[in-house]
Design a protein around this motif. Sequence first.
Motif, short mmCIF file in Angstrom:
data_model
loop_
_atom_site.label_atom_id
_atom_site.label_comp_id
_atom_site.label_asym_id
_atom_site.label_seq_id
_atom_site.Cartn_x
_atom_site.Cartn_y
_atom_site.Cartn_z
N TYR A 167 66.17 130.78 19.87
CA TYR A 167 65.82 131.54 21.07
C TYR A 167 65.81 133.03 20.74
N TYR A 168 64.67 133.67 20.98
CA TYR A 168 64.48 135.08 20.64
C TYR A 168 64.55 136.01 21.84
N LYS A 169 64.08 135.56 22.99
CA LYS A 169 64.10 136.40 24.20
C LYS A 169 64.41 135.54 25.41
N TRP A 170 65.09 136.15 26.38
CA TRP A 170 65.36 135.48 27.64
C TRP A 170 65.00 136.44 28.77
N ASP A 171 64.10 136.02 29.64
CA ASP A 171 63.69 136.80 30.80
C ASP A 171 64.44 136.25 32.01
N MET A 183 62.54 132.43 31.87
CA MET A 183 61.68 131.97 30.77
C MET A 183 62.22 132.50 29.45
N THR A 184 61.90 131.79 28.39
CA THR A 184 62.38 132.17 27.08
C THR A 184 61.25 132.15 26.05
N GLU A 185 61.46 132.88 24.96
CA GLU A 185 60.59 132.79 23.79
C GLU A 185 61.41 132.09 22.73
N MET A 186 60.96 130.92 22.31
CA MET A 186 61.75 130.13 21.37
C MET A 186 60.89 129.35 20.41
N LEU A 187 61.54 128.88 19.34
CA LEU A 187 60.91 128.00 18.35
C LEU A 187 61.67 126.69 18.32
N THR A 217 69.35 138.41 17.01
CA THR A 217 68.54 137.24 17.29
C THR A 217 68.29 136.48 15.99
N PRO A 218 68.02 135.20 16.13
CA PRO A 218 67.92 134.41 17.34
C PRO A 218 69.27 133.82 17.74
#
Length: 123
Positions: free
Chosen positions: A25-29, A34-38, A95-96
């Motif tokens: 997980y790289y970002k959490w809004d 919502m998140t930016e993840m792999l 991060t992450p």
Amino acid sequence: KNLPLVIPAVEKAGGKMAGAPCGLYYKWDTEKSMTEMLAACAFTGNVKAPAGMEVVELPAAKSLTINYMGGYNGVGSAHMAMDEYIQANKLEQLTPVIEEYITDPGAEPDSTKWLTKIVYFVK
């Protein structure tokens, strides 16, 4: 939906899974939840990234870990506790954030027995 695609792709590319599936997980809004993840898995072997995927190397770093037991819908409380700890101890979060899904929900239907290892890198 992407996590089940990662493991067979890595194995087809010559790698061997070396741990449980995980999310990076790289970002959490907070406002949009919502998140930016792999979707990811650790592996051994010299693997060239399959089409549409990438190999991500994480450098050694100091980390904090929570072993969270329970369904995925409650994992947010573990993240909030970690955020409080990091702030109280004046640490800097890197991060992450990793959620390693130790228990396979397909093999264990009782979500109270699911173990998720949550790792925060800090300095």
